[in-house]
Design a protein around this motif. Structure first.
Motif, PDB file in Angstrom:
ATOM      1  N   ASN A 168       0.141  -1.880 -11.982  1.00  0.00           N
ATOM      2  CA  ASN A 168      -1.481  -0.921 -11.458  1.00  0.00           C
ATOM      3  C   ASN A 168      -2.026  -1.055  -9.760  1.00  0.00           C
ATOM      4  N   ARG A 191      -2.554   0.076  -6.175  1.00  0.00           N
ATOM      5  CA  ARG A 191      -3.474   0.104  -5.724  1.00  0.00           C
ATOM      6  C   ARG A 191      -4.085  -0.621  -4.243  1.00  0.00           C
ATOM      7  N   GLN A 250      -3.648   1.687  -1.287  1.00  0.00           N
ATOM      8  CA  GLN A 250      -4.666   2.591  -0.658  1.00  0.00           C
ATOM      9  C   GLN A 250      -5.768   2.215  -0.071  1.00  0.00           C
ATOM     10  N   ASP A 295      -6.836   6.395 -16.580  1.00  0.00           N
ATOM     11  CA  ASP A 295      -6.895   5.039 -15.600  1.00  0.00           C
ATOM     12  C   ASP A 295      -7.964   5.228 -14.363  1.00  0.00           C
ATOM     13  N   ILE A 353      -9.615   2.957 -11.940  1.00  0.00           N
ATOM     14  CA  ILE A 353      -9.107   2.317 -10.361  1.00  0.00           C
ATOM     15  C   ILE A 353     -10.324   1.713 -10.191  1.00  0.00           C
ATOM     16  N   GLY A 361     -12.793   4.896  -7.546  1.00  0.00           N
ATOM     17  CA  GLY A 361     -12.664   4.555  -8.658  1.00  0.00           C
ATOM     18  C   GLY A 361     -13.494   4.709  -9.731  1.00  0.00           C
TER      19      GLY A 361
END
Length: 470
Positions: free
Chosen positions: A284, A288, A291, A427, A429, A435
């Protein structure tokens, strides 16, 4: 009454040759008038050298050892042991330690009594070692449980035939009822325990220690009932202390082995649970990191923000709506409960839906229309969308994704009128502000808009040709 030394056939009195195999029969005389000749076995010299550490020295045995025989028939003791063992030992022998020792020698093919370290690694061949290690590697939990269950107590039935015969002799032989014989017998048993001290502290050793200890106790109690002899008392006390110490060592060794194997089992179980979770968290974070955003947060900022978000939220059934294929097949069946799990960085979604139309059939038909070579259960991955930006993944790796897969499979199997209850994990974020904003908005929202998207490949490993159900 006796048994053939070759085939074990029961023989009648006075028979000189076995009617089954023709082997000469051992004949033991019952009186001094029978012919007496010296022990003629060629193995005697080698045997006596090994016996010298016992009750009788080698020279004494060589001069005194005589066997009673009939004609020229060589005397041997049958290796067969059955329910008549005790009667034979009682009727045929004079109860001396020397005679008891000869019987034990016969069970070892003329070699002096020596105890094998059963299961000792150094005694195994390479193939047996390899096979044993392979079993432990492949089936460690099962092997550990079986080992713990079977290694504490040694079963007499596991003995080799000659060892089984030896154990029966020890159990059933009756010594002469006098203090001198009792003293000699106890010293003989003490010698056996000394030898057992060199054997691995396993259940095999414990079996023989227990056997000799019981024999010593029986001799001592029988002697003590006649008269109290300080010498007998002294040697018996030594035997009792030595046997107890050996048995205690066996218990401690088993206890240590038990603790180690249990800890290993717990460690493997923990490893199987923790490592996938750590790998998922790492995945994860890795995802991320790609991003691109200017509103990234530090861990401290993310934790502070998470603490400020509502921990629970309930959305009324009438405020739950679906879109896409879910809208065609399902309707809300109750309130939706949302729970924030800060440590896992997830939002747990508990909900109930009612099936209006066969979802699995609709998916199958749509795949067929698009010429996709896949069944309804052959999806690769997917997502549940909650209010657009919050995603609960469908997959086979990680507890949250498995929960999504389980929910999707329930929906595929549902028939009109069925009520389906399931859990999802959306999820959160935490690396970026958007998020946490999405999570905060969901936990405050009074409405829920939900859809689904799943991907099917056209055949196995055909990653370029796929179709999405939404």
């Amino acid at each position: 009454m006796g048994f053939c030394v070759n085939c074990g056939t029961k023989l009648g009195n006075g028979i000189k040759f076995c009617p089954e195999c023709g082997t000469a029969v051992a004949m033991v005389a019952k009186s001094e008038s029978d012919n007496v000749v010296p022990f003629a076995d060629e193995r005697l010299d080698a045997t006596l050298e090994k016996v010298s550490g016992s009750v009788f020295g080698a020279e004494a045995l060589k001069t005194k050892a005589e066997l009673v025989i009939d004609d020229d028939t060589e005397t041997k003791f049958s290796p067969v042991a059955d329910q008549n063992e005790s009667d034979e030992l009682t009727e045929s022998f004079n109860g001396s330690v020397r005679e008891f020792e000869k019987l034990l020698l016969e069970t070892s093919n003329g070699d002096y009594i020596s105890y094998l370290s059963k299961g000792l690694w150094s005694a195994w061949g390479p193939f047996k070692k390899f096979g044993y290690v392979l079993l432990w590697v492949l089936f460690f939990p099962i092997m550990a449980i079986v080992h713990l269950a079977t290694s504490y107590k040694f079963n007499k039935s596991k003995l080799q035939p000659n060892e089984f015969r030896r154990a029966n002799i020890v159990e059933n032989y009756v010594f002469a009822n006098d203090n001198q014989t009792a003293l000699e017998a106890l010293y003989f048993i003490k010698g056996q325990l000394d030898q057992l001290e060199n054997v691995s502290r396993n259940s095999y050793m414990a079996f023989w220690v227990n056997l000799w200890k019981k024999k010593a106790t029986s001799i001592f109690e029988k002697s003590f009932s006649i008269s109290e002899d300080p010498a007998i008392q002294g040697i018996y006390d030594e035997i009792d202390v030595q046997a107890s110490a050996l048995l205690d060592l066996h218990k401690k060794r088993y206890g240590a082995k038990f603790v180690i194997l249990v800890l290993l089992l717990l460690g493997i179980g923990t490893f199987n649970v923790v490592v996938p979770k750590l790998a998922l968290n790492s995945l994860n974070r890795y995802t991320r990191s790609y991003q691109v955003s200017d509103d990234s947060l530090t861990d401290s900022q993310a934790k502070t923000w998470l603490k400020s978000i509502n921990k629970e939220n309930t959305i009324a059934a009438e405020n739950v709506q679906f879109y896409g294929i879910m809208e065609e097949c399902f309707e809300s069946g109750g309130d939706v409960k949302l729970t924030l799990l800060p440590d896992e960085e997830l939002i747990q979604v508990d909900m109930t839906v009612v099936c209006k139309q066969d979802f699995g059939e609709m998916v199958t038909n749509e795949l067929a229309e698009k010429n996709i070579d896949a069944g309804m259960m052959d999806y690769e991955w997917g997502e549940f969308y909650l209010n657009g930006n919050n995603v609960a993944y469908i997959g086979t790796y990680g507890a949250d994704r498995v929960a999504g897969a389980t929910a999707y499979q329930k929906l595929l199997k549902a028939k009109p009128g069925d009520v389906i209850t399931f859990k999802l994990y959306a999820d959160v974020i935490t690396s970026y502000s958007f998020g946490l904003e999405d999570a905060e908005n969901l936990m405050k929202s009074e409405n829920l808009l939900m859809g689904i998207n799943t991907t099917y490949y056209n055949g196995e490993d055909n990653y370029e040709d796929y179709y999405q159900i939404d």
